[in-house]
Write a protein that holds these residues in place. Sequence first.
Motif, PDB file in Angstrom:
ATOM      1  N   ARG A  43       0.795  -1.216  -0.193  1.00  0.00           N
ATOM      2  CA  ARG A  43      -0.070   0.070  -0.122  1.00  0.00           C
ATOM      3  C   ARG A  43       0.849   1.290   0.046  1.00  0.00           C
ATOM      4  NH1 ARG A  43      -5.648   0.991   3.505  1.00  0.00           N
ATOM      5  NH2 ARG A  43      -5.891  -0.474   2.041  1.00  0.00           N
ATOM      6  N   ARG A  44       2.027   1.431   0.708  1.00  0.00           N
ATOM      7  CA  ARG A  44       2.695   2.425   0.799  1.00  0.00           C
ATOM      8  C   ARG A  44       3.249   2.720  -0.623  1.00  0.00           C
ATOM      9  NH1 ARG A  44       6.986   3.119   5.701  1.00  0.00           N
ATOM     10  NH2 ARG A  44       4.943   3.193   6.747  1.00  0.00           N
ATOM     11  N   ALA A  45       3.792   1.985  -1.077  1.00  0.00           N
ATOM     12  CA  ALA A  45       4.362   1.817  -2.722  1.00  0.00           C
ATOM     13  C   ALA A  45       3.399   2.429  -3.667  1.00  0.00           C
ATOM     14  CB  ALA A  45       5.151   0.739  -3.108  1.00  0.00           C
ATOM     15  N   VAL A  46       2.271   1.702  -3.463  1.00  0.00           N
ATOM     16  CA  VAL A  46       1.249   2.116  -4.462  1.00  0.00           C
ATOM     17  C   VAL A  46       0.872   3.504  -4.299  1.00  0.00           C
ATOM     18  CG1 VAL A  46      -1.151   1.695  -5.089  1.00  0.00           C
ATOM     19  CG2 VAL A  46       0.665  -0.217  -5.006  1.00  0.00           C
ATOM     20  N   THR A  47       0.489   4.129  -3.037  1.00  0.00           N
ATOM     21  CA  THR A  47       0.362   5.224  -2.789  1.00  0.00           C
ATOM     22  C   THR A  47       1.488   6.361  -3.195  1.00  0.00           C
ATOM     23  OG1 THR A  47      -1.059   4.635  -0.924  1.00  0.00           O
ATOM     24  CG2 THR A  47      -0.619   6.731  -0.716  1.00  0.00           C
TER      25      THR A  47
END
Length: 236
Positions: A190-194
């Motif tokens: 999630r962090r990388a995608v965001t």
Amino acid sequence: MTLIAEDVLLLLLDDGSGKPIVDSTKLPRVLAGALVLELAMSGVLRLSEDGEHVAGRPEAGRIIKKGRLLVTDAPPPTDPLLRRVAEAVATSSRPMTPKRAIEKLQKGLRDDVASRLVEQGFVGERRGKILGVFPTTAWPARDKAYEAGIRNALHGVLVDGLTPQPRLAAVVSLLCAIDAVGKVVDDADRRAVTKRAKQIADGDFAGAAVRKAVQDVNAALMVAMMVPVITAGGSN
């Protein structure tokens, strides 16, 4: 071709339950933002410049403040929903900021856009009542092929690092503004995608002519997103 708002709503409806995956404050406003953004990207709407005079309005001859939405001389949109938005901007008693336009346009918009998805066969419509009293509507998925294509494209740009086309970048930008990227692309970090979504949202996908409109729409959506948080905090 579907509208950007239709693509966004498809992504924000749970396929099984047909219920939105974001709250009722965010959803209609992000759809309104999508309509404003699509009109800006197509050249139908633009933002006023600092100290600009615009003829043909009730306040003709007066200076219009910077950052107000104006209808250009481009051909009017043929789509009835986009045309309705353009007419609302054109006939407003005072030029609207993107934030004001989103607030004015968001009422009833979720159902309007959902009805279009029903007509196209992408979703069904299921009506019911909560506790036997309060009416509720859900839109479970029917034909998933089109939505699957959008999700695959999102995975390509947000996970695989592909360069998005402007239309898909606009979808990413809108999802990013309401903090919904991780809910839509939930099969990756999630962090990388965001982080990747924010890079796209802050990029130049819309071009210099409408870049400020993109920023203002996203800023307006972020403000709307904070309303439930502020309300909840004030009730403690």
